[in-house]
Design a protein around this motif. Structure first.
Motif, PDB file in Angstrom:
ATOM      1  N   GLU A 113       0.835  -1.212   0.000  1.00 46.02           N
ATOM      2  CA  GLU A 113       0.000   0.000   0.000  1.00 46.02           C
ATOM      3  C   GLU A 113       0.866   1.256   0.000  1.00 46.02           C
ATOM      4  N   LEU A 114       1.934   1.244   0.799  1.00 43.04           N
ATOM      5  CA  LEU A 114       2.828   2.399   0.842  1.00 43.04           C
ATOM      6  C   LEU A 114       3.513   2.594  -0.509  1.00 43.04           C
ATOM      7  N   GLU A 115       3.913   1.498  -1.105  1.00 37.24           N
ATOM      8  CA  GLU A 115       4.538   1.548  -2.429  1.00 37.24           C
ATOM      9  C   GLU A 115       3.583   2.160  -3.458  1.00 37.24           C
ATOM     10  N   LYS A 116       2.349   1.732  -3.436  1.00 36.78           N
ATOM     11  CA  LYS A 116       1.336   2.269  -4.363  1.00 36.78           C
ATOM     12  C   LYS A 116       1.181   3.780  -4.167  1.00 36.78           C
ATOM     13  N   GLU A 120       2.255   6.181  -7.144  1.00 38.79           N
ATOM     14  CA  GLU A 120       1.112   6.752  -7.867  1.00 38.79           C
ATOM     15  C   GLU A 120       0.731   8.160  -7.425  1.00 38.79           C
ATOM     16  N   VAL A 121       0.875   8.464  -6.153  1.00 35.56           N
ATOM     17  CA  VAL A 121       0.462   9.775  -5.653  1.00 35.56           C
ATOM     18  C   VAL A 121       1.656  10.726  -5.550  1.00 35.56           C
ATOM     19  N   ASN A 174       8.031   1.105 -12.345  1.00 31.70           N
ATOM     20  CA  ASN A 174       8.145   0.745 -13.768  1.00 31.70           C
ATOM     21  C   ASN A 174       7.032   1.306 -14.619  1.00 31.70           C
ATOM     22  N   HIS A 175       6.293   2.244 -14.112  1.00 34.02           N
ATOM     23  CA  HIS A 175       5.189   2.835 -14.889  1.00 34.02           C
ATOM     24  C   HIS A 175       5.562   4.174 -15.441  1.00 34.02           C
TER      25      HIS A 175
END
Length: 175
Positions: A113-116, A120-121, A174-175
């Motif tokens: 969750e922290l990685e996301k 992303e944010v 990687n996005h």
């Protein structure tokens, strides 16, 4: 291992007693860089003075980890992004799970969750963690979450009269 639903949230003043407990857990000192006691007053001041500050200025972010069981919500730990470098889009990660909740997959869910959030944010490009080589559980956690072991730093941490190696894990967005 089952994926658990965890909720990351901002630190509230009500969390000070838990943070006090976590920061003063001397068994965790062997796996990190902190080796000092914090007073409850100091933690309260930290929460009051930094939680509304701009993370671009403080270069750190602490979030509490909650889980829901039935109709109840429990705080089971915290995660940190530290040494945030917005020029190079990277940050270090720290994680602490309360002793009574360890071994249930919550650390992995929290880390994901922290990685996301970070990728992303916050638009970070890379996350990293320093893990004592003797901490098999944390080494497995970062490996299981697809972090790459990129270096081992010899004699990096000292406990009593011994020095311990530290593994450096990195993960790129990687996005």
């Amino acid at each position: 291992m089952t994926k658990h639903t965890v909720i990351l949230r901002a630190v509230e003043i009500k969390d000070c007693s838990l943070i006090y407990e976590y920061e003063n857990d001397t068994t965790a000192w062997n796996d990190g860089i902190s080796n000092r006691f914090y007073s409850l007053h100091a933690i309260e001041q930290y929460v009051l003075n930094t939680q509304n500050d701009d993370i671009f200025a403080t270069q750190q972010l602490r979030l509490m980890i909650d889980i829901e069981q039935g109709n109840k919500r429990f705080t089971i730990g915290c995660v940190d992004l530290y040494d945030m470098d917005f020029k190079n889009h990277k940050a270090g990660i720290g994680i602490y799970i309360d002793k009574s909740f360890r071994g249930n997959g919550y650390a992995k869910s929290s880390l994901l969750e922290l990685e996301k959030y970070a990728f992303e944010v916050l638009n970070l490009h890379q996350l990293y963690a320093f893990v004592s080589q003797s901490n098999a559980v944390s080494n497995a956690l970062f490996s299981d979450c697809d972090f790459t072991l990129t270096a081992t730093l010899p004699d990096w941490l000292q406990t009593s009269n011994q020095y311990h190696n530290v593994n450096v894990y990195q993960k790129k967005n990687n996005h």
